[in-house]
Design a protein around this motif. Structure first.
Motif, PDB file in Angstrom:
ATOM      1  N   VAL A   1       0.845  -1.194   0.000  1.00  0.00           N
ATOM      2  CA  VAL A   1       0.000   0.000   0.000  1.00  0.00           C
ATOM      3  C   VAL A   1       0.877   1.239   0.000  1.00  0.00           C
ATOM      4  O   VAL A   1       2.056   1.190   0.339  1.00  0.00           O
ATOM      5  N   ALA A   2       0.271   2.345  -0.371  1.00  0.00           N
ATOM      6  CA  ALA A   2       0.977   3.631  -0.411  1.00  0.00           C
ATOM      7  C   ALA A   2       0.594   4.449   0.813  1.00  0.00           C
ATOM      8  O   ALA A   2      -0.578   4.545   1.160  1.00  0.00           O
ATOM      9  N   LEU A   3       1.598   5.052   1.439  1.00  0.00           N
ATOM     10  CA  LEU A   3       1.376   5.928   2.592  1.00  0.00           C
ATOM     11  C   LEU A   3       1.943   7.299   2.276  1.00  0.00           C
ATOM     12  O   LEU A   3       3.055   7.420   1.769  1.00  0.00           O
ATOM     13  N   ARG A   4       1.180   8.315   2.589  1.00  0.00           N
ATOM     14  CA  ARG A   4       1.656   9.675   2.379  1.00  0.00           C
ATOM     15  C   ARG A   4       2.152  10.223   3.723  1.00  0.00           C
ATOM     16  O   ARG A   4       1.425  10.249   4.697  1.00  0.00           O
ATOM     17  N   VAL A   5       3.421  10.618   3.739  1.00  0.00           N
ATOM     18  CA  VAL A   5       4.048  11.170   4.939  1.00  0.00           C
ATOM     19  C   VAL A   5       4.764  12.446   4.530  1.00  0.00           C
ATOM     20  O   VAL A   5       5.526  12.448   3.564  1.00  0.00           O
TER      21      VAL A   5
ATOM     22  N   ALA B   1       9.847  -0.055   4.500  1.00  0.00           N
ATOM     23  CA  ALA B   1       9.121   0.706   3.480  1.00  0.00           C
ATOM     24  C   ALA B   1      10.103   1.256   2.450  1.00  0.00           C
ATOM     25  O   ALA B   1      11.262   1.508   2.749  1.00  0.00           O
ATOM     26  N   LYS B   2       9.620   1.435   1.238  1.00  0.00           N
ATOM     27  CA  LYS B   2      10.434   1.982   0.150  1.00  0.00           C
ATOM     28  C   LYS B   2       9.805   3.285  -0.336  1.00  0.00           C
ATOM     29  O   LYS B   2       8.592   3.378  -0.515  1.00  0.00           O
ATOM     30  N   TRP B   3      10.621   4.280  -0.574  1.00  0.00           N
ATOM     31  CA  TRP B   3      10.167   5.570  -1.082  1.00  0.00           C
ATOM     32  C   TRP B   3       9.933   5.472  -2.584  1.00  0.00           C
ATOM     33  O   TRP B   3      10.763   4.961  -3.328  1.00  0.00           O
ATOM     34  N   ASP B   4       8.787   5.965  -3.036  1.00  0.00           N
ATOM     35  CA  ASP B   4       8.452   6.013  -4.459  1.00  0.00           C
ATOM     36  C   ASP B   4       8.547   7.477  -4.885  1.00  0.00           C
ATOM     37  O   ASP B   4       7.643   8.273  -4.621  1.00  0.00           O
ATOM     38  N   PRO B   5       9.647   7.868  -5.545  1.00  0.00           N
ATOM     39  CA  PRO B   5       9.846   9.274  -5.882  1.00  0.00           C
ATOM     40  C   PRO B   5       8.880   9.783  -6.949  1.00  0.00           C
ATOM     41  O   PRO B   5       8.611  10.982  -7.018  1.00  0.00           O
ATOM     42  N   VAL B   6       8.354   8.911  -7.787  1.00  0.00           N
ATOM     43  CA  VAL B   6       7.421   9.342  -8.832  1.00  0.00           C
ATOM     44  C   VAL B   6       6.085   9.743  -8.210  1.00  0.00           C
ATOM     45  O   VAL B   6       5.558  10.820  -8.468  1.00  0.00           O
ATOM     46  N   GLU B   7       5.543   8.864  -7.375  1.00  0.00           N
ATOM     47  CA  GLU B   7       4.242   9.125  -6.745  1.00  0.00           C
ATOM     48  C   GLU B   7       4.375   9.953  -5.458  1.00  0.00           C
ATOM     49  O   GLU B   7       3.378  10.423  -4.924  1.00  0.00           O
ATOM     50  N   LYS B   8       5.585  10.044  -4.935  1.00  0.00           N
ATOM     51  CA  LYS B   8       5.871  10.735  -3.682  1.00  0.00           C
ATOM     52  C   LYS B   8       5.084  10.128  -2.517  1.00  0.00           C
ATOM     53  O   LYS B   8       4.426  10.829  -1.731  1.00  0.00           O
ATOM     54  N   VAL B   9       5.192   8.805  -2.420  1.00  0.00           N
ATOM     55  CA  VAL B   9       4.571   8.055  -1.327  1.00  0.00           C
ATOM     56  C   VAL B   9       5.536   6.963  -0.867  1.00  0.00           C
ATOM     57  O   VAL B   9       6.484   6.621  -1.571  1.00  0.00           O
ATOM     58  N   TRP B  10       5.307   6.445   0.318  1.00  0.00           N
ATOM     59  CA  TRP B  10       6.053   5.310   0.836  1.00  0.00           C
ATOM     60  C   TRP B  10       5.277   4.045   0.512  1.00  0.00           C
ATOM     61  O   TRP B  10       4.072   3.972   0.710  1.00  0.00           O
ATOM     62  N   ARG B  11       5.957   3.018   0.012  1.00  0.00           N
ATOM     63  CA  ARG B  11       5.356   1.719  -0.300  1.00  0.00           C
ATOM     64  C   ARG B  11       5.730   0.739   0.809  1.00  0.00           C
ATOM     65  O   ARG B  11       6.921   0.575   1.122  1.00  0.00           O
ATOM     66  N   VAL B  12       4.711   0.098   1.380  1.00  0.00           N
ATOM     67  CA  VAL B  12       4.933  -0.800   2.515  1.00  0.00           C
ATOM     68  C   VAL B  12       3.887  -1.914   2.489  1.00  0.00           C
ATOM     69  O   VAL B  12       2.757  -1.687   2.049  1.00  0.00           O
TER      70      VAL B  12
END
Length: 116
Positions: free
Chosen positions: A68-72, A88-99
């Motif tokens: 899932v994507a988390l916005r922080v 968790a991994k940072w997704d620079p395109v969507e600007k969300v954390w994937r966990v």
């Protein structure tokens, strides 16, 4: 009482042995079971019926293995460190954390899950 019993037959509505019960309970009848009590030496016929039906709102479907994507926010450094610690991994395109959803269920992070 039930631990002394053995269920030998499980019938669906309409099968032989259920017709009278189908006539009595109609669409509410779910199943008929024949139980045998060896201690008392009796056979019991039990039924399962529907007594109430109401709407059930489904939660968003996220399986345990789903990501899932988390916005922080950038300023939330302690939260970002916590996300890194759980993998968790940072997704620079969507600007969300994937966990994985299983890592955030039951925590304060669960409220931050983004709908995709």
């Amino acid at each position: 009482m039930l631990k002394n019993m053995k269920t030998q037959t499980h019938l669906k509505p309409g099968q032989k042995g259920t017709k009278r019960l189908v006539a009595e309970y109609g669409q509410s009848l779910v199943c008929v079971r024949y139980r045998y009590d060896k201690v008392r030496r009796v056979r019991l016929k039990t039924i399962e019926i529907i007594v109430e039906e109401k709407a059930w709102p489904l939660a968003p479907e996220h399986g345990d293995g789903n990501i899932v994507a988390l916005r922080v926010a950038y300023a939330e450094k302690a939260l970002r460190a916590k996300l890194k610690a759980i993998g968790a991994k940072w997704d620079p395109v969507e600007k969300v954390w994937r966990v994985p959803i299983s890592s955030v269920q039951g925590t304060e992070l669960e409220a931050r899950i983004q709908d995709e």
